[in-house]
Design a protein around this motif. Structure first.
Motif, mmCIF file in Angstrom:
data_model
loop_
_atom_site.group_PDB
_atom_site.id
_atom_site.type_symbol
_atom_site.label_atom_id
_atom_site.label_comp_id
_atom_site.label_asym_id
_atom_site.label_seq_id
_atom_site.Cartn_x
_atom_site.Cartn_y
_atom_site.Cartn_z
ATOM 1 N N PRO A 1 24.850 19.659 52.411
ATOM 2 C CA PRO A 1 24.313 19.757 53.771
ATOM 3 C C PRO A 1 23.215 18.747 54.075
ATOM 4 C CG PRO A 1 24.612 21.945 52.853
ATOM 5 C CD PRO A 1 24.875 20.970 51.733
ATOM 6 N N HIS A 2 22.373 18.453 53.089
ATOM 7 C CA HIS A 2 21.270 17.526 53.351
ATOM 8 C C HIS A 2 21.749 16.089 53.522
ATOM 9 C CE1 HIS A 2 21.577 16.918 48.950
ATOM 10 N NE2 HIS A 2 21.055 15.729 49.195
ATOM 11 N N SER B 1 22.391 31.417 62.974
ATOM 12 C CA SER B 1 22.687 31.411 61.545
ATOM 13 C C SER B 1 23.223 30.038 61.149
ATOM 14 C CB SER B 1 23.729 32.479 61.219
ATOM 15 O OG SER B 1 24.278 32.266 59.930
ATOM 16 N N PRO B 2 22.862 29.540 59.974
ATOM 17 C CA PRO B 2 23.372 28.237 59.523
ATOM 18 C C PRO B 2 24.775 28.306 58.937
ATOM 19 C CG PRO B 2 21.901 29.123 57.866
ATOM 20 C CD PRO B 2 21.848 30.077 59.039
ATOM 21 N N GLU B 3 25.397 29.485 58.947
ATOM 22 C CA GLU B 3 26.684 29.667 58.272
ATOM 23 C C GLU B 3 27.729 28.638 58.704
ATOM 24 O OE1 GLU B 3 30.277 32.960 57.697
ATOM 25 O OE2 GLU B 3 28.432 33.546 58.732
ATOM 26 N N GLN C 1 30.666 22.202 53.447
ATOM 27 C CA GLN C 1 31.448 22.552 52.261
ATOM 28 C C GLN C 1 32.894 22.084 52.406
ATOM 29 O OE1 GLN C 1 32.326 26.777 51.659
ATOM 30 N NE2 GLN C 1 31.928 26.519 49.480
ATOM 31 N N CYS D 1 20.253 24.818 57.861
ATOM 32 C CA CYS D 1 21.244 24.425 56.845
ATOM 33 C C CYS D 1 20.758 23.247 56.015
ATOM 34 C CB CYS D 1 22.591 24.120 57.494
ATOM 35 S SG CYS D 1 22.840 22.417 58.043
ATOM 36 N N TYR E 1 27.420 25.567 59.971
ATOM 37 C CA TYR E 1 27.157 24.214 59.479
ATOM 38 C C TYR E 1 27.303 24.123 57.966
ATOM 39 C CZ TYR E 1 25.865 22.573 64.069
ATOM 40 O OH TYR E 1 25.930 22.198 65.383
ATOM 41 N N LEU E 2 26.897 25.150 57.264
ATOM 42 C CA LEU E 2 27.084 25.156 55.812
ATOM 43 C C LEU E 2 28.569 25.157 55.460
ATOM 44 C CD1 LEU E 2 24.324 27.731 54.803
ATOM 45 C CD2 LEU E 2 24.302 25.268 54.339
ATOM 46 N N THR E 3 29.358 25.918 56.212
ATOM 47 C CA THR E 3 30.798 25.978 55.975
ATOM 48 C C THR E 3 31.452 24.626 56.236
ATOM 49 O OG1 THR E 3 30.873 28.330 56.568
ATOM 50 C CG2 THR E 3 32.947 27.112 56.652
ATOM 51 N N LYS F 1 25.557 31.057 65.398
ATOM 52 C CA LYS F 1 24.268 30.380 65.550
ATOM 53 C C LYS F 1 23.291 31.347 66.229
ATOM 54 C CE LYS F 1 26.756 26.021 66.330
ATOM 55 N NZ LYS F 1 27.061 24.954 67.301
ATOM 56 N N ALA G 1 20.132 26.607 63.766
ATOM 57 C CA ALA G 1 21.155 26.675 62.719
ATOM 58 C C ALA G 1 21.208 25.384 61.918
ATOM 59 C CB ALA G 1 22.512 26.965 63.355
#
Length: 222
Positions: free
Chosen positions: A160-161, A145-147, A154, A179, A149-151, A143, A175
């Motif tokens: 994500p939305h 980075s949104p990585e 998934q 995302c 939360y995106l992970t 963070k 973050a």
């Protein structure tokens, strides 16, 4: 979203939680850890604490360590110290009740702590560890980075939305917003990123119930 007087209702497929400051109050341990680091290297602990919250340990060490310090070794030392030090860790008010109401496959933990530290702090606070945990060990960029939360979205199998994120720190809020998830501030963070976001004082204010089709309906005051 539906306005219910002084409460807001949000329909979501999953809930993503930060850990420190959101589910777990580890303030006393965090301050002890960074004070020891600052004392060892002659640094201003207040400056470190002002930016460390919500970020991975190694990134904070890299930002403040004097020239010549082995950043990775120093970070490993601090993490080991934190894993062993759980005195004073408690759950954020309402966290245990809220997590108990959520189906196991409908929430995840997204933390800047490593997996071992996350497990130690959740256990110390008396909170369950969900099947989906995205820790500092699982991402290439921490963070804001949104990585992470995106992970997590998934791994839960949701867009994500269609997730709601509960976060308390500037880096994590950045973050979460990046995302695409609906983002709720927990506590008093007053950074510019909080503009326009819903906010709760703690998790006692959040209610959740399942909806037909497997979704969730969350309500909280706004």
């Amino acid at each position: 979203m539906t306005d219910l007087g002084r409460r807001t209702a949000v329909h979501a497929a999953a809930v993503l939680f930060d850990m420190d400051g959101t589910l777990v109050d580890s303030t006393v341990v965090v301050e002890r850890t960074w004070r020891s680091f600052a004392d060892r290297h002659g640094l201003d602990v207040a400056r470190i604490l002002a930016v460390s919250h919500g970020r991975r340990t190694e990134e904070t060490v890299a930002a403040f360590a004097p020239a010549g310090v082995d950043v990775r070794a120093e970070a490993r030392r601090l993490i080991a110290q934190e894993v062993a030090d759980t005195e004073g860790i408690v759950a954020v008010a309402g966290a245990a009740r809220l997590l108990a109401l959520l189906p196991a496959g409908a929430w995840a933990l997204v933390t800047s702590a490593g997996r071992s530290l996350a497990e130690a702090r959740m256990a110390a606070a008396g909170l369950p560890v969900p099947p989906v945990v995205v820790s500092a060990d699982d991402v290439t960029a921490g963070k804001p980075s949104p990585e992470g939360y995106l992970t997590a979205a998934q791994r839960l199998g949701v867009a994500p939305h269609r997730a709601v994120v509960f976060e308390d720190a500037e880096a994590g809020l950045l973050a979460a917003r990046a995302c695409g998830a609906r983002t709720v501030v927990v506590g008093r963070c007053a950074a510019p990123v909080t503009s326009g976001l819903d906010r709760v004082a703690d998790l006692r204010q959040v209610r959740v119930e399942p909806t037909p089709g497997g979704g969730l309906r969350l309500t909280y005051p706004t």
